[in-house]
Design an enzyme around this catalytic site. Sequence first.
Site, PDB file in Angstrom:
ATOM      1  N   ARG A  20      11.664  -5.945   3.081  1.00  0.00           N
ATOM      2  CA  ARG A  20      11.545  -4.517   2.811  1.00  0.00           C
ATOM      3  C   ARG A  20      12.206  -3.491   4.010  1.00  0.00           C
ATOM      4  NH1 ARG A  20       5.073  -2.516   4.027  1.00  0.00           N
ATOM      5  NH2 ARG A  20       5.591  -3.048   6.167  1.00  0.00           N
ATOM      6  N   ARG A  74       0.645  -9.516  13.002  1.00  0.00           N
ATOM      7  CA  ARG A  74      -0.037  -8.474  12.743  1.00  0.00           C
ATOM      8  C   ARG A  74      -0.817  -9.601  11.322  1.00  0.00           C
ATOM      9  NH1 ARG A  74       4.645  -4.349   9.766  1.00  0.00           N
ATOM     10  NH2 ARG A  74       2.581  -3.708   8.858  1.00  0.00           N
ATOM     11  N   ARG A 112      12.263  -2.018   9.731  1.00  0.00           N
ATOM     12  CA  ARG A 112      10.812  -1.603  10.862  1.00  0.00           C
ATOM     13  C   ARG A 112      11.222  -2.927  11.665  1.00  0.00           C
ATOM     14  NH1 ARG A 112       5.598   0.188   7.595  1.00  0.00           N
ATOM     15  NH2 ARG A 112       4.702  -1.198   9.593  1.00  0.00           N
ATOM     16  N   LYS A 125       0.900  -1.229  -0.061  1.00  0.00           N
ATOM     17  CA  LYS A 125      -0.072  -0.233   0.062  1.00  0.00           C
ATOM     18  C   LYS A 125       0.917   0.993   0.044  1.00  0.00           C
ATOM     19  CE  LYS A 125      -2.135  -0.684   3.799  1.00  0.00           C
ATOM     20  NZ  LYS A 125      -1.927  -1.708   4.263  1.00  0.00           N
ATOM     21  N   ARG A 136      -9.271  -0.629  10.114  1.00  0.00           N
ATOM     22  CA  ARG A 136      -8.814  -1.682   9.520  1.00  0.00           C
ATOM     23  C   ARG A 136     -10.051  -2.471  10.810  1.00  0.00           C
ATOM     24  NH1 ARG A 136      -2.628  -0.328  10.077  1.00  0.00           N
ATOM     25  NH2 ARG A 136      -1.931  -1.831  10.317  1.00  0.00           N
TER      26      ARG A 136
END
Length: 254
Positions: free
Chosen positions: A166, A210, A199, A48, A127
Amino acid sequence: MSTTRSHPHKPADRAVWLKGPTSSCNLEGPGPRRPWHVVLLGPPGVGKGTQADLIVQTIGACHLSTGDIFRAAIAAGLDKASPAMRQALVEMQRGALVPDELVVEIVRERIGCMACQQGFLLDGFPRTAAQAQALEGILDKASVKLDAAIAFLADDSEIVSRISGRRVCRACKATFNLEMSPPRTAGVCDKCGGELYQRDDDKPEVVRNRLATYHATANPVLEFYRQKGLLHEIRVGRTPQETFELTHKVLLAV
Ligand code: AMP
């Protein structure tokens, strides 16, 4: 010519969104052709943020990520955070959702970002169904009509490999993927030369939490927008650019 370069836009610095309503944004440049008001949905790590970057470069709009607000609060120092924000950050760091009331309050404080002439791409909010309902109330108050809710779809196995690769720039927050969109020099941001890092919540055990959380709460949100006729589902392609071609078409049609 690539669609991502045909209408280059300089992103706003998002100071109000990241630091709160007492800040003011530096809005240089011509601004978007029209203010798009869009919600980006999909599991963590589906891309996203990357799609948001491509949209910002192409058509403008402000990329408003609730996760970025929490990361900015961590960067500013926990001693400066309110007790409620500190509790939110504890939840975040173990991969759980921050309680609805707190996230909604944080977005409500930033209602100016919803009404801004730049338009917005909300990323990471809503969410839950309660957040979707609350957002509707906030947008009504800001006299803004949502143009679309775009949901990016990918299998969990694809997500885990995306997230583990990432890397994010500490300075400008640009995101890279070691496999799909690697930086030109390892560990260094192509855009600003900043340091790239992983992260904490991109570590595998947190990612699994998650994803489980996403699956438990996402369907009612998708259904909320499906029933309003605003939902556009896009299966992600092999590259961010491929996905963006589809995203761009949706945006030009709404
Ligand atoms: P993100 O960058 O969107 O993946 O968000 C990082 C983390 O911030 C999430 O795993 C949550 O802990 C927290 N967070 C961000 N947005 C929300 C939200 N809308 N509701 C609850 N928690 C959120």
